[in-house]
Design an enzyme around this catalytic site. Structure first.
Site, PDB file in Angstrom:
ATOM      1  N   SER A  65      26.741 -33.555  -9.174  1.00 40.34           N
ATOM      2  CA  SER A  65      28.016 -34.143  -9.618  1.00 40.34           C
ATOM      3  C   SER A  65      27.849 -35.331 -10.012  1.00 40.34           C
ATOM      4  CB  SER A  65      28.958 -33.973  -8.270  1.00 40.34           C
ATOM      5  OG  SER A  65      30.264 -34.270  -8.810  1.00 40.34           O
ATOM      6  N   PRO A 501      35.553 -42.062   8.080  1.00 41.22           N
ATOM      7  CA  PRO A 501      33.978 -42.078   7.684  1.00 41.22           C
ATOM      8  C   PRO A 501      33.832 -41.362   6.475  1.00 41.22           C
ATOM      9  CG  PRO A 501      34.572 -40.715   9.663  1.00 41.22           C
ATOM     10  CD  PRO A 501      35.794 -41.220   9.178  1.00 41.22           C
TER      11      PRO A 501
HETATM   12  C1  16G Z   1      33.111 -34.729  -2.231  1.00 39.11           C
HETATM   13  C2  16G Z   1      34.236 -33.897  -2.598  1.00 39.11           C
HETATM   14  C3  16G Z   1      35.389 -34.405  -3.091  1.00 39.11           C
HETATM   15  C4  16G Z   1      35.787 -35.565  -2.470  1.00 39.11           C
HETATM   16  C5  16G Z   1      34.439 -36.521  -2.161  1.00 39.11           C
HETATM   17  C6  16G Z   1      34.905 -37.338  -0.975  1.00 39.11           C
HETATM   18  C7  16G Z   1      34.042 -31.328  -3.296  1.00 39.11           C
HETATM   19  C8  16G Z   1      33.783 -30.472  -4.565  1.00 39.11           C
HETATM   20  N1  16G Z   1      33.632 -32.809  -3.651  1.00 39.11           N
HETATM   21  O1  16G Z   1      32.597 -35.273  -3.598  1.00 39.11           O
HETATM   22  O2  16G Z   1      36.590 -33.633  -3.002  1.00 39.11           O
HETATM   23  O3  16G Z   1      36.747 -36.374  -2.807  1.00 39.11           O
HETATM   24  O4  16G Z   1      33.454 -35.844  -1.657  1.00 39.11           O
HETATM   25  O5  16G Z   1      33.784 -38.318  -0.721  1.00 39.11           O
HETATM   26  O6  16G Z   1      34.667 -31.127  -2.365  1.00 39.11           O
HETATM   27  P1  16G Z   1      33.748 -39.119   0.624  1.00 39.11           P
HETATM   28  O7  16G Z   1      34.092 -38.550   1.742  1.00 39.11           O
HETATM   29  O8  16G Z   1      32.270 -40.109   0.524  1.00 39.11           O
HETATM   30  O9  16G Z   1      34.914 -40.403   0.433  1.00 39.11           O
HETATM   31 MG    MG Z   2      31.834 -33.166  -9.610  1.00 41.91          MG
END
Ligand code: 16G
Ligand code: MG
Length: 546
Positions: A65, A501
């Site tokens: 991604s 977290p």
């Molecule tokens: C991932 C998730 C996204 C979320 C992000 C949060 C999918 C396809 N992607 O990229 O939705 O906003 O994680 O990241 O579910 P974090 O936990 O590091 O804040």
């Molecule tokens: Mg993506």
């Protein structure tokens, strides 16, 4: 040679580094591409088991991604095109982390627990992004699938949502569309062109859109789609893979986090622009005003635009269907207030991560879900689709407004990729809605004003010491932290703050919003200090940003 002997022999060609342990994170395995070969092979194996278990086609997408180009990752797609069910995330970790000599035991354990019939056929769709490492890694997935006797259909370089779409089409025997690239382009473009028929007087300026493709797969596939759009959208594509690096100073994540335009895009005053992320499952919009100020139209603004449109159309069509908007704690407080108080739709809040929002949105006739970072789509229940289709085809309706609204709703369903958030599909939906409603990007922006907000990161010794509840809006442990946050929030008007977290990085995230940017930054700084002191901060104490 038995099937298991074949797996054992081939797995040696994709050896696991001894002792390496990886987690299936918020959206699959994701790390430096060098550590992923064995993971890919094993996800190929697991996909075969999942396919046999569900008696359906399963997808495997190789992508990291918005991460840097050196990273890669993999996620599994379940039969209806949704993220793999959480209980199987556990199995994926058992397989991924089993040392070489116990891999077969781990595999047989899943077969036994799930009572999988090994005689059942298995079909796997594979897709990959444009990363240099993706070619070899997707080959490792194929090796895994074939070692366990599964069939592979390799779609090559596709966006994540395109792969989800293919899986859903395949498993609904074509009801959702045809599982080909052409099928995807045709379904979405035809619906978009239908929408624009209800906005016949658009000028070329209104049809014009600047797209930042993040130097990723979204740019390539959008180019392929252009010829299907019948000039109803005039796209100027930037960061289109010709020279820049993937996600480097461009893409949806860069724009959202930096709150500034991507490199390489020349935007004039008032022009609509959007950015995709590296696998095109996220989108944000933005523009520059006459003072040169940058305005971000994030996932909350997109959800509000779509929610408003759907409500309008349902009222005009005389359809009694419940619209809900699903958000996370990151949704700007102004958006939530607007949705609840002005639009009067149901709003729910879930934990971060698409799978949580998707799940919650399934509970309603029409569930619009978006994360502020631009991940999102709209889900229509079968009953809602049925009612809308019936009305759109009812030639006895004399009321022109009602007939038009029903047709617009029908086209809206078809322009949306309901399997998963899809930058291309969301872009066509936003463009369609703006066209039908006759809104400029500034008018869209003016629906409500965002509260100033700030996101910060803190390093702690072990991020698992922070646990949360209430859709991550409140901290449970360590003791005293939530009380500290509550005290700080009381000091500033219209303020809110939370701590969670990260599911993708080894850090704690802090979010704050308040009436002014100054108060927001002060609140964020104080919350950071509280986390640092109460949750085992490491390194230097957090400092004010300015
Ligand atoms: C991932 C998730 C996204 C979320 C992000 C949060 C999918 C396809 N992607 O990229 O939705 O906003 O994680 O990241 O579910 P974090 O936990 O590091 O804040
Ligand atoms: Mg993506």
């Amino acid at each position: 040679m038995t099937q298991f002997e074949k797996v054992f022999r081939n797995s040696a060609l994709h050896p696991k580094p001894v002792g390496l342990v990886l987690q299936y994170g918020t959206a699959g395995f994701r790390t430096n591409a060098k550590e992923l070969d064995h993971i890919m092979f094993r996800m190929g194996l697991l996909a075969v088991l999942r396919s046999k278990k569900t008696k359906a086609t399963i997808g495997v997408m190789v992508t990291a991604s918005h991460n840097p180009e050196e990273d890669n990752g993999v996620k599994l797609v379940d039969p209806m095109g949704e993220m793999v069910t959480p209980s199987w995330e556990e199995y994926s970790m058992q397989l991924a982390n089993a040392e070489q000599d116990v891999l077969l035991t781990a595999l047989k354990d899943v077969i036994e627990k799930e009572a999988i019939s090994m005689d059942q056929d298995a079909n796997i769709f594979i897709g990959k992004d444009t990363r240099p490492s993706s070619e070899k890694l997707s080959q490792a997935v194929s090796d895994g699938v074939m070692s366990l006797g599964g069939h592979v259909h390799d779609y090559g370089v596709v966006t994540t949502p395109q792969l989800h779409f293919m899986v859903r089409c395949q498993n609904t025997q074509g009801c959702y569309g045809s599982p080909t690239m052409e099928g995807y382009y045709r379904k979405l473009s035809q619906a978009f062109v239908q929408l624009t028929k209800h906005a016949p007087n658009r000028t070329d300026d209104q049809k014009h859109l600047l797209v930042d493709g993040a130097n990723g797969v979204g740019a390539l596939r959008l180019r392929d789609m252009e010829r299907f759009l019948q000039n109803q959208l005039q796209i100027s594509l930037f960061n289109d893979c010709r020279e820049g690096k993937l996600n480097f100073q461009c893409g949806a994540d860069y724009v959202k986090v930096q709150q500034k335009p991507p490199q390489g895009v020349e935007m004039s005053v008032g022009e609509r622009c959007c950015s995709f992320d590296g696998d095109a499952d996220r989108i944000v919009y933005y523009y520059k005003d006459s003072d040169g100020c940058f305005h971000l139209q994030d996932g909350d603004k997109i959800a509000t635009l779509i929610g408003t449109f759907l409500k309008d159309m349902l009222t005009q069509a005389g359809l009694d269907l419940q619209v809900a908007v699903v958000q996370t704690a990151y949704a700007n407080g102004s958006s939530t207030r607007y949705l609840e108080d002005v639009l009067k739709v149901t709003v729910c809040c879930t934990k971060t991560g698409v799978k949580h929002l998707h799940h919650a949105a399934q509970e309603f006739d029409i569930g619009v879900y978006f994360e502020a970072n631009g991940h999102g789509t709209v889900l229509f229940s079968n009953a809602a689709v049925h009612k809308i289709e019936k009305l759109a085809q009812d030639s006895s309706i004399k009321n022109e407004k009602k007939r038009t609204a029903a047709q617009l709703l029908h086209s809206t369903i078809n322009v949306i990729n309901q399997a998963v958030g899809d930058a291309i599909s969301d872009m066509l939906l936003v463009e369609g809605v703006l066209a039908v409603q006759g809104l400029s990007v500034q008018q869209w922006d003016a629906i409500y004003s965002d509260l100033p907000n700030r996101q910060r990161k803190i390093k702690v010794a072990d991020r698992r010491v922070i646990t949360t509840t209430d859709a991550e809006r409140r901290v449970v442990t360590p003791p005293g932290l939530q009380e500290a946050v509550d005290m700080l929030v009381k000091k500033y008007p219209q303020s809110r703050a939370f701590v969670r977290p990260s599911g993708t990085e080894d850090i704690i995230r802090v979010y704050a919003e308040a009436d002014t940017q100054e108060n927001t930054d002060a609140l964020a700084q104080e919350v950071c200090l509280a986390v640092y002191r109460l949750a085992g901060g490491v390194g230097e104490e957090p400092k004010p940003l300015h």
